[in-house]
Design an enzyme around this catalytic site. Structure first.
Site, short mmCIF file in Angstrom:
data_model
loop_
_atom_site.label_atom_id
_atom_site.label_comp_id
_atom_site.label_asym_id
_atom_site.label_seq_id
_atom_site.Cartn_x
_atom_site.Cartn_y
_atom_site.Cartn_z
CD GLU A 46 -2.48 1.53 2.54
OE1 GLU A 46 -2.83 2.71 2.77
OE2 GLU A 46 -2.63 0.60 3.36
NE ARG A 50 -0.27 8.47 5.18
CZ ARG A 50 -0.28 7.84 6.34
NH1 ARG A 50 0.74 7.96 7.18
NH2 ARG A 50 -1.33 7.09 6.70
CB THR A 74 -3.21 8.57 2.02
OG1 THR A 74 -2.44 7.73 2.87
CG2 THR A 74 -3.56 9.84 2.79
CE LYS A 134 -6.18 2.44 6.45
NZ LYS A 134 -5.44 3.47 5.67
#
Length: 229
Positions: A46, A50, A74, A134
């Site tokens: 993953e 960011r 994200t 998640k």
């Protein structure tokens, strides 16, 4: 609906058990990190958006390390979902539940797992067609005992969880022992300091340690099943 993960991707996640989560400050770090993880036995990642290098890093890994199943984390906006899909992402993940992002992922065919930590959020995700979510932030929200309690009323729906947040080599097996946990996120594997030092061998070694722990745990579980008390 596309938001439900295709069977082949879920099977990859179940087999991998641990997904290495990380971000990179520079695009040139992306492929070496992915190759190091593969060398250590981890073939699902993953890569989080960011940093400014995120999308280009996804493109690089997708093109140069085809053995890796590439998840993008994200994802906070519909535009990022589209960018991730165009960059070659196999699936997407977000820390929270944004219906606009889920709907965009569905529209473009990007398997997507929104983040949830309460029954209300889980029901909202179910309403949007999600059956793989998640669980974040896992440890801060209450850990595996909280997940068991929260998930109990929805067990008959076949919901599967991807816990992230506060997981490590000490508690990962506890999470993975739950039948409704498909895989967990391992952000401790790729340390920023090792990336900055170009210490790819150390990252490979950390990945191999995780695989060894998983294999050892599986052996113990098989022994217990074969010789119940």
């Amino acid at each position: 609906m596309i938001t439900c993960f295709p069977t082949e991707i879920l099977e990859r996640l179940r087999t991998a058990q641990v997904v290495a989560g990380f971000s990179v400050e520079k695009v040139e770090f992306a492929v070496p990190v992915a190759e190091a993880l593969l060398a250590g036995g981890i073939d699902v990642i993953e890569l989080t958006l960011r940093t400014d290098a995120g999308i280009e890093a996804v493109k690089a890994i997708s093109a140069e390390v085809p053995e890796m199943l590439v998840g993008v984390g994200t994802i906070l906006t519909p535009e990022q979902a589209a960018e991730a899909k165009a960059a070659g992402a196999d699936f997407g993940v977000s820390p929270g539940l944004n219906p606009r992002v889920v709907n965009e992922a569905n529209a473009i065919g990007l398997p997507f797992a929104p983040g949830i930590s309460t029954p209300t959020e889980l029901e909202a995700a179910i309403e949007l067609g999600c059956r793989f979510v998640k669980f974040f932030p896992a440890e801060a929200a209450g850990g595996i005992q909280y997940l068991k309690s929260m998930g109990a009323p929805y067990k008959h729906l076949g919901i599967e969880y991807f816990p992230l947040g506060g997981l490590n080599a000490e508690n990962m097996v506890q999470y993975l022992s739950e039948p409704n946990v498909a895989a967990i996120g391992g952000s401790w594997i790729v340390q920023e300091s090792l990336v900055a030092e170009n210490n790819w061998a150390a990252i490979a070694s950390r990945a191999a340690e995780v695989r060894s722990l998983l294999e050892g745990s599986s052996s113990v579980q098989r022994e217990v099943l074969a010789n119940p008390a």
